[in-house]
Design an enzyme around this catalytic site. Structure first.
Site, PDB file in Angstrom:
ATOM      1  N   GLY A 163       0.813  -1.211   0.000  1.00 34.34           N
ATOM      2  CA  GLY A 163       0.000   0.000   0.000  1.00 34.34           C
ATOM      3  C   GLY A 163       0.837   1.246   0.000  1.00 34.34           C
ATOM      4  O   GLY A 163       0.559   2.201  -0.746  1.00 34.34           O
ATOM      5  N   ASP A 184      -5.438   0.492   3.406  1.00 34.33           N
ATOM      6  CA  ASP A 184      -4.473   1.004   2.433  1.00 34.33           C
ATOM      7  C   ASP A 184      -5.022   2.202   1.665  1.00 34.33           C
ATOM      8  O   ASP A 184      -4.253   3.014   1.148  1.00 34.33           O
ATOM      9  CB  ASP A 184      -4.059  -0.091   1.440  1.00 34.33           C
ATOM     10  CG  ASP A 184      -2.955  -0.984   1.991  1.00 34.33           C
ATOM     11  OD1 ASP A 184      -2.110  -0.476   2.748  1.00 34.33           O
ATOM     12  OD2 ASP A 184      -2.943  -2.183   1.683  1.00 34.33           O
ATOM     13  N   GLU A 239      -3.500  -2.195  -6.746  1.00 31.09           N
ATOM     14  CA  GLU A 239      -2.753  -3.022  -5.806  1.00 31.09           C
ATOM     15  C   GLU A 239      -3.537  -4.295  -5.519  1.00 31.09           C
ATOM     16  O   GLU A 239      -4.735  -4.237  -5.264  1.00 31.09           O
ATOM     17  CB  GLU A 239      -2.521  -2.245  -4.505  1.00 31.09           C
ATOM     18  CG  GLU A 239      -1.889  -3.071  -3.406  1.00 31.09           C
ATOM     19  CD  GLU A 239      -2.015  -2.423  -2.031  1.00 31.09           C
ATOM     20  OE1 GLU A 239      -1.747  -3.131  -1.033  1.00 31.09           O
ATOM     21  OE2 GLU A 239      -2.403  -1.244  -1.948  1.00 31.09           O
ATOM     22  N   LYS A 257      19.713 -13.158   1.475  1.00 28.32           N
ATOM     23  CA  LYS A 257      19.320 -14.312   0.679  1.00 28.32           C
ATOM     24  C   LYS A 257      18.300 -13.902  -0.387  1.00 28.32           C
ATOM     25  O   LYS A 257      17.248 -13.356  -0.073  1.00 28.32           O
ATOM     26  CB  LYS A 257      18.727 -15.397   1.575  1.00 28.32           C
ATOM     27  CG  LYS A 257      19.736 -16.047   2.512  1.00 28.32           C
ATOM     28  CD  LYS A 257      20.806 -16.807   1.721  1.00 28.32           C
ATOM     29  CE  LYS A 257      21.779 -17.520   2.646  1.00 28.32           C
ATOM     30  NZ  LYS A 257      22.811 -18.251   1.873  1.00 28.32           N
ATOM     31  N   CYS A 287     -15.857   9.888  17.897  1.00 30.60           N
ATOM     32  CA  CYS A 287     -16.922   8.900  17.795  1.00 30.60           C
ATOM     33  C   CYS A 287     -17.282   8.350  19.181  1.00 30.60           C
ATOM     34  O   CYS A 287     -17.913   9.044  19.971  1.00 30.60           O
ATOM     35  CB  CYS A 287     -16.536   7.802  16.807  1.00 30.60           C
ATOM     36  SG  CYS A 287     -17.940   6.794  16.263  1.00 30.60           S
ATOM     37  N   GLU A 326     -26.210   1.298  24.037  1.00 31.07           N
ATOM     38  CA  GLU A 326     -25.360   0.254  23.465  1.00 31.07           C
ATOM     39  C   GLU A 326     -24.803  -0.632  24.567  1.00 31.07           C
ATOM     40  O   GLU A 326     -24.615  -1.835  24.382  1.00 31.07           O
ATOM     41  CB  GLU A 326     -24.209   0.873  22.663  1.00 31.07           C
ATOM     42  CG  GLU A 326     -23.271  -0.156  22.059  1.00 31.07           C
ATOM     43  CD  GLU A 326     -22.089   0.442  21.306  1.00 31.07           C
ATOM     44  OE1 GLU A 326     -21.341  -0.339  20.695  1.00 31.07           O
ATOM     45  OE2 GLU A 326     -21.927   1.674  21.326  1.00 31.07           O
ATOM     46  N   HIS A 386     -15.363  11.119  12.171  1.00 32.63           N
ATOM     47  CA  HIS A 386     -13.980  10.630  12.145  1.00 32.63           C
ATOM     48  C   HIS A 386     -13.082  11.584  11.363  1.00 32.63           C
ATOM     49  O   HIS A 386     -12.818  11.381  10.175  1.00 32.63           O
ATOM     50  CB  HIS A 386     -13.933   9.233  11.527  1.00 32.63           C
ATOM     51  CG  HIS A 386     -14.506   8.165  12.394  1.00 32.63           C
ATOM     52  ND1 HIS A 386     -13.759   7.452  13.297  1.00 32.63           N
ATOM     53  CD2 HIS A 386     -15.781   7.709  12.527  1.00 32.63           C
ATOM     54  CE1 HIS A 386     -14.535   6.588  13.930  1.00 32.63           C
ATOM     55  NE2 HIS A 386     -15.767   6.726  13.486  1.00 32.63           N
ATOM     56  N   GLU A 438      -9.986  11.869  11.437  1.00 29.47           N
ATOM     57  CA  GLU A 438      -8.700  11.268  11.057  1.00 29.47           C
ATOM     58  C   GLU A 438      -8.663  10.823   9.603  1.00 29.47           C
ATOM     59  O   GLU A 438      -7.581  10.600   9.038  1.00 29.47           O
ATOM     60  CB  GLU A 438      -8.364  10.088  11.979  1.00 29.47           C
ATOM     61  CG  GLU A 438      -9.225   8.855  11.820  1.00 29.47           C
ATOM     62  CD  GLU A 438     -10.467   8.837  12.693  1.00 29.47           C
ATOM     63  OE1 GLU A 438     -10.977   7.729  12.985  1.00 29.47           O
ATOM     64  OE2 GLU A 438     -10.920   9.924  13.071  1.00 29.47           O
TER      65      GLU A 438
END
Length: 535
Positions: free
Chosen positions: A18, A71, A140, A187, A381, A405, A507, A509
């Site tokens: 990614g 990703d 990808e 290797k 959240c 909840e 959210h 972010e």
């Protein structure tokens, strides 16, 4: 004609396909090309929305409400490629579409098979991104060459050069050259076997990106080129980056992968403009300040569960020339251990999203600790819902306040199920998802951070702030400073007389990148820095 780049991986998983794909996209964009990004995942889930963070890491949400692979977060942080439902396909989605067509009789009585029907569906999902205004599509493939579930995808990309012309396709294979300390040598055999498997399928890689712990040397590069049937210049060494993932594009550029791609695809040559990325790396290497942020969550042991949270914190640090040290704290620890020991030396507390009751009481205690001691707090959240529960219990005096909840019988459901969620029984793709508008209160910290009265942010939740408690919370000092346009849904709460107590239902972010940190993360780290300097 649109060019296609396919990125595959071999030897082991988690090599960074990614990041490599996103870095290639960035380099091509910085040469003036229009790029589209896409991820194909071989698992049978229709999307990762119902998968545990321990299994898959975070679920990355797009503006259109698609729940996608993490990703795609790399793609958005590195490139300007617009992402949508077309940007992430799984085996589950592909087979669902094939079966739906078969039930409608669209195959005209044919026996439906993996080849050609499933592979044609995969090819269609890739080719739909090609357009007159798109120069390059980067696709990808998840998983590792040799995985049985990935075979239909590999067969599909093998066929695409036959459809669009080999000159319009390029295959990049990411592989590993392990260093054996006992033998004191690198290797190359695993890479040879991985490429051999691809060639048996009918795919000859054009470029090999070789992950290494330490420089593998010219001799090994020449050996790989000879045994894997690629030019020496097409063996690109990518050593581990210890400082930041944002070093990866510059490392690939130093190895001239972008020039090689342009040459092989016959793209017009142009200058690579990447000075701002170099300036970014200078700031990362030379921070002027340092702050410690506690992230209190229930999936702390799996770092990818909060991938975008961690990246957004570092982005805000970049914008303040500040190194952000993240102290990862399991929420359950806050229930049993001394909070002075856990949180006494931090400059900010962040509680991210999540589901389920485990760790909730610890999160609520962490909120209380930050609120009462003037430590900058940022809730996201579930972190916003915990902030409301804590305030209702300890300021309003509603000792049994809770979310339905976690406690359906709570006498004070300050957090409750969204109205449109009450009749839903299916789990997948049924939450409040994607971009939603929000109106900001004029004198709020949020409005100050964003600098505009209306914003759009991405959501992923079922429960909400209960409007029945709105007036009581306002009177006691917690203000709803962001709401849906009709005022029915509370999206942001703040405590105005606190240095920084901001909690949001959405959210943020998912809309941060290293060159342009999200306004709320920027404000939060600024408050944490002020707290540190005050100490």
């Amino acid at each position: 004609m649109t060019k296609h780049i396919f990125v595959t991986g071999g030897v082991v998983s988690s090599l960074g396909k990614g990041l490599t794909s996103a870095s290639v996209g960035l380099l091509l964009e910085r040469r003036g090309f229009s790029v589209r990004m896409q991820k194909l995942d071989p698992y049978i889930n229709v999307d990762p929305g119902t998968m545990s963070p321990y299994q898959h890491g975070e679920v990355y949400v797009l503006d259109d409400g698609s729940e996608t692979d993490l990703d795609l977060g790399h793609y958005e942080r590195f490139t300007k490629s617009p992402l949508s439902r077309k940007s992430n396909f799984t085996t589950g989605r592909i087979y669902s579409s094939v079966i739906e067509k078969e039930r409608k009789g669209e195959y005209l009585g044919a026996t439906v098979q993996v080849v050609p029907h499933v592979t044609n569906e995969i090819k269609a999902s890739i080719l739909q991104l090609a357009a007159d205004d798109v120069d390059v599509v980067i696709t990808e493939l998840g998983g590792t060459v040799g995985d049985i579930e990935g075979l239909p995808f590999l067969e599909a990309i093998r066929q695409i050069p036959l459809d669009v012309g080999k000159e319009n396709c390029l295959f990049i294979h990411l592989t590993l050259v392990p260093y054996l300390k006992a033998a004191r040598e690198a290797k190359t055999k695993p890479t040879q076997h991985s490429v051999g498997q691809l060639r048996q399928i009918g795919i000859q890689p054009d470029i090999l990106v070789v992950r290494t712990e330490r420089a593998m040397g010219r001799e090994n590069a020449e050996k790989i080129a000879l045994f894997c049937n690629v030019e020496k210049e097409a063996v690109i060494e990518e050593t581990d980056k210890t400082l930041s993932i944002y070093e990866v594009p510059l490392g690939l550029a130093e190895n001239k992968i972008d020039e090689l791609i342009i040459k092989k695809l016959g793209l017009p040559r142009s200058e690579l403009k990447i000075d701002d990325w170099k300036d970014l790396m200078h700031r990362i290497r030379n921070p002027q300040h340092e702050v410690t942020i506690a992230v209190v969550g229930k999936y702390i042991e799996h770092r990818d569960a909060y991938k975008s949270i961690y990246e957004s914190l570092t982005h805000a640090g970049f914008s303040h020339s500040t190194r952000v040290l993240i102290k990862r704290i399991e929420a359950e620890e806050c229930e049993a251990e001394d909070l002075d020991q856990l949180l006494g030396n931090v400059h900010g507390v962040l509680i991210p999203g999540g589901f389920g009751y485990r760790g909730i009481e610890g999160k609520i205690k962490a909120v209380q600790y930050a609120r009462e001691r003037g430590i900058p707090y940022f809730g996201i959240c579930l972190g916003m819902q915990c902030a409301v529960i804590e305030y209702a219990r300890n300021v309003l005096g509603l000792s049994k306040a809770n979310s339905t909840e976690f406690s359906e019988e709570t006498p004070d459901p300050v957090i409750c199920l969204l109205e449109e969620q009450k009749t839903i029984t299916d789990k997948g793709g049924t939450m409040r998802l994607g971009a939603q508008p929000c109106i900001l209160q004029e004198d709020s910290k949020s409005r100050q951070a964003y600098g505009e009265p209306e914003i759009s942010e991405r959501h992923r939740h079922r429960f909400e702030f209960n409007p029945a408690y709105k007036e009581r919370l306002i009177e006691s000092g917690m203000h709803p400073t962001g709401t849906s346009p009709n005022g029915n849904l509370v999206e942001i709460v703040e405590v105005p007389d606190h240095p920084w107590f901001v909690a949001v239902q959405y959210h943020p972010e998912f809309k941060s990148n290293p060159l342009d940190s999200h306004p709320l993360f920027h404000g939060f780290i600024g408050a944490a820095l002020k707290k540190h300097q005050g100490k």
